[in-house]
Design an enzyme around this catalytic site. Structure first.
Site, short mmCIF file in Angstrom:
data_model
loop_
_atom_site.label_atom_id
_atom_site.label_comp_id
_atom_site.label_asym_id
_atom_site.label_seq_id
_atom_site.Cartn_x
_atom_site.Cartn_y
_atom_site.Cartn_z
N HIS A 281 3.07 21.98 -19.85
CA HIS A 281 2.46 21.95 -18.51
C HIS A 281 3.57 21.85 -17.46
O HIS A 281 3.38 21.22 -16.43
CB HIS A 281 1.50 20.75 -18.44
CG HIS A 281 0.57 20.75 -17.25
ND1 HIS A 281 -0.10 21.88 -16.81
CD2 HIS A 281 0.18 19.75 -16.40
CE1 HIS A 281 -0.84 21.57 -15.76
NE2 HIS A 281 -0.68 20.28 -15.47
N HIS B 224 5.66 19.25 -12.88
CA HIS B 224 4.42 19.56 -12.19
C HIS B 224 4.58 20.18 -10.81
O HIS B 224 3.82 19.88 -9.88
CB HIS B 224 3.52 18.31 -12.09
CG HIS B 224 2.06 18.63 -12.14
ND1 HIS B 224 1.32 18.97 -11.03
CD2 HIS B 224 1.18 18.68 -13.17
CE1 HIS B 224 0.07 19.20 -11.36
NE2 HIS B 224 -0.04 19.03 -12.66
N ASP C 288 -4.37 17.44 -19.52
CA ASP C 288 -3.17 17.78 -18.76
C ASP C 288 -2.45 16.53 -18.27
O ASP C 288 -3.03 15.45 -18.21
CB ASP C 288 -3.54 18.62 -17.53
CG ASP C 288 -3.95 20.03 -17.90
OD1 ASP C 288 -4.15 20.29 -19.10
OD2 ASP C 288 -4.09 20.86 -16.99
N ASP C 289 -1.18 16.73 -17.90
CA ASP C 289 -0.37 15.76 -17.13
C ASP C 289 0.17 14.57 -17.93
O ASP C 289 0.88 13.74 -17.40
CB ASP C 289 -1.12 15.21 -15.91
CG ASP C 289 -1.52 16.29 -14.91
OD1 ASP C 289 -1.12 17.46 -15.15
OD2 ASP C 289 -2.21 15.98 -13.93
N HIS D 108 -7.76 14.98 -17.99
CA HIS D 108 -6.43 14.38 -17.79
C HIS D 108 -6.35 13.05 -18.51
O HIS D 108 -7.07 12.12 -18.13
CB HIS D 108 -6.15 14.20 -16.29
CG HIS D 108 -6.20 15.48 -15.52
ND1 HIS D 108 -7.38 16.06 -15.14
CD2 HIS D 108 -5.21 16.31 -15.11
CE1 HIS D 108 -7.12 17.21 -14.51
NE2 HIS D 108 -5.81 17.38 -14.48
ZN ZN Z 1 -1.68 19.14 -13.97
#
Ligand code: ZN
Length: 578
Positions: free
Chosen positions: A90, A94, A40-41, A182
């Site tokens: 995603h 955020h 993620d991210d 991540h």
């Molecule tokens: Zn995230």
């Protein structure tokens, strides 16, 4: 009363039924243990290092990317997609989606889809993972994709220690897990890459989220949430690497691709470029005519559902390209090696379909289209060459009878005013240079070469084809240099220069003295003010004599380079005046 045997049989039967109808209790393992690592991210500064490692280890993963970061790292986005990982969404920046309006949340999702699609040239709704896993039914009901949660949280963002990350991934792994990580942390990249070999030795296969569910026969629905996918008793297997077979056929080499995986599409390119949404989808055998690099991949989905890629270099030796000539009405082709054959047609149809085998020279009627190519087994056939044998007896490769300049070029070629550029080509659309222009006028005059020794131009070297013509034109006052010492023979002649050369030549031949500016051209051309002072009388005279005219928009385009086709047309007009 039941006997003991019967009771035992019943117990066994119940056990069997339970085993079949209650997946998750005890399902026979089928195929490999599967695990989906998700990041993620990102993308971030460590994503490339991660991709390098995954590629080296042959591991596929899933990337829930932020639109905001995709804008900063477009190359990483393209690489994730091209290397067979699954690219996912995603959100853009955020936020906690449930703290926003539904339309605001959807905007976060849709903006990111648009960025990802623009970056990889796709048009899909990417699988979504909501930031913080924060989701509600109002947003969920509007989703055009599945929502992906996770079943293992490595807390890699909290413990920035690669040994911790490695040990956590290994100890928490299980068949069917979806692991949250991540890729914006260097320690995550290092730890995960170090865990891979251990998990492989334990029998794990790393798959994308999409593949985890597909392989286990679980269909995924939009707006539904998925956490993991344990064994279901099924493993449909990964898309198999395509195989290729080639066979020489008349007109080329036939390429056939196949994959052992039913239901997978084969995507391919022939120029060595990466497979993407612009690639061709294989529908059946096709023919290639020149060396190429075939790249092909079988996929259930291009985004994260690809098998191994096939690269195939197609490099048979090429067949010899034949030359054609017509002499006294007899056509002959140049010799080709013994194991090669020239096929031709004389009716405008394709020689690869209807070609007749060439044996010996034959008589040909003027006004005939010729098409031919060379074929040889275990050779790459040549492309088809087309020629036109004109009524004037010219063989023309790049001047088609339907072209607006056909009559002029054919006539100029017949009179020997315009020489070919090789291979019966006359390059109608290339520029006519100042050197060519004076050469044509010199030939047209029929006059001999001038006395040597008066050449003033340092850029006109003896021995150049135009050297004598430049000197002749200068002595006669037809052409002047661009300065006292330079003629620029290789520069394209502009239309206004052409007008001046032609008109000067005309005046020389007719004995008329003065250029007259009668103003006809000034009224006629919308761009008259662009005609240079020194060329105005010539443009006017050329127009009045019918030598030159403007384009369909009423413009003369005085500064444009004249093409050889335009030159031939003006020459033919000029020749008609005498
Ligand atoms: Zn995230």
């Amino acid at each position: 009363m039941m006997g003991r045997r019967k009771i035992l049989a019943l117990v066994l039967a119940i056990g069997l039924v339970v085993g079949l109808i209650a997946p998750g209790l005890r399902v026979q393992a089928v195929g490999a243990k599967l695990i989906a690592i998700t990041f993620d991210d990102g993308p971030g500064p460590y994503t490339n290092r991660l991709l390098d490692g995954l590629k080296e280890k042959g591991v596929k993963a899933t990337f829930f990317t932020l639109g905001q970061r995709a804008e900063i790292y477009p190359d990483e986005i393209r690489r994730i997609f091209a290397e067979g990982h699954q690219l996912c969404n995603h959100s853009y920046s955020h936020p906690e989606l449930t703290a926003m309006s539904v339309s605001g949340a959807l905007n976060q999702i849709n903006t990111t889809n648009a960025i990802l699609n623009r970056t990889i040239g796709g048009s899909e709704a990417y699988f979504l993972r909501a930031p913080y896993g924060s989701m509600n039914s109002s947003i969920r009901s509007q989703l055009s994709c599945p929502e992906i949660f996770w079943s293992v949280d490595t807390l890699d963002w909290k413990y920035r220690d690669s040994a911790y990350v490695k040990n956590t991934v290994i100890s928490s792994a299980y068949d069917g897990a979806v692991v949250l990580m991540h890729d914006i942390h260097s320690t995550t990249v290092t730890g995960l890459l170090e865990a891979i070999d251990t998990l492989k030795s334990q029998g794990y296969e790393f798959v994308t989220v999409r593949e985890l569910f597909r392989r286990r026969g679980v269909s995924m629905n939009n707006g539904q949430t998925y956490y993991e996918c344990g064994p279901t008793g099924k493993d449909l297997g990964a898309a198999a690497k395509p195989t290729v077979t080639v066979e020489a056929v008349k007109g080329g080499t036939q390429v056939t691709l196949s994959t052992a995986s039913a239901g997978a599409k084969i995507y391919y390119t022939l120029d060595g470029s990466a497979i993407d949404y612009k690639s061709k989808v294989y529908t059946g055998s096709f023919t290639v005519n020149s060396p190429c690099t075939i790249r092909a991949v079988a996929a259930y989905h291009l985004n994260g559902g690809r098998g191994q890629e096939l690269t195939y270099q197609y490099t048979l030796p090429p067949a010899a390209k034949a030359e054609v000539d017509v002499e006294n009405g007899t056509l002959s082709f140049s010799a080709v090696p013994e194991d090669e054959t020239i096929f031709y047609t004389l009716d405008g149809t394709s020689p690869t379909e209807n070609g007749v085998e060439y044996k010996e020279p034959f008589l040909i009627e003027p006004g005939t289209s010729i098409a031919f190519y060379t074929f040889g087994t275990e050779k790459i056939p040549t492309g088809v060459t087309q020629m036109y044998y004109s009524e004037r007896g010219n063989l023309l490769a790049d001047v088609k009878p339907s072209a607006w300049y056909f009559e002029a070029m054919d006539s100029a070629a017949e009179k020997g005013l315009l020489s070919g550029v090789g291979g019966h080509r006359f390059a109608p659309n290339s520029s006519l240079t100042r050197g060519m222009m004076v050469t044509i006028l010199h030939r047209m005059s029929g006059e001999g070469d001038p006395e040597e020794g008066t050449n003033l131009f340092t850029d006109v070297k003896d021995g150049q084809y135009y050297a004598a013509a430049v000197e002749w034109a200068f002595q006669k006052g037809i052409a002047s240099g661009v300065s006292e010492t330079r003629f620029q023979p290789d520069r394209p002649v502009t239309r206004q220069e052409m007008a001046r050369f032609m008109v000067k030549y005309y005046l020389l031949q007719t004995g008329e003295q003065e250029l007259t500016d009668e103003g006809a051209a000034a009224e006629r051309y919308a761009d008259w003010e662009k005609v240079s002072d020194w060329a105005q009388s010539a443009v006017d005279t050329a127009t009045r004599l019918g030598l030159m005219q403007g384009d369909n928009n009423g413009r003369f385009n005085p500064q444009d380079a004249a093409t050889r086709a335009e030159g031939a047309t003006v020459l033919c007009n000029l020749a008609e005046l005498f």
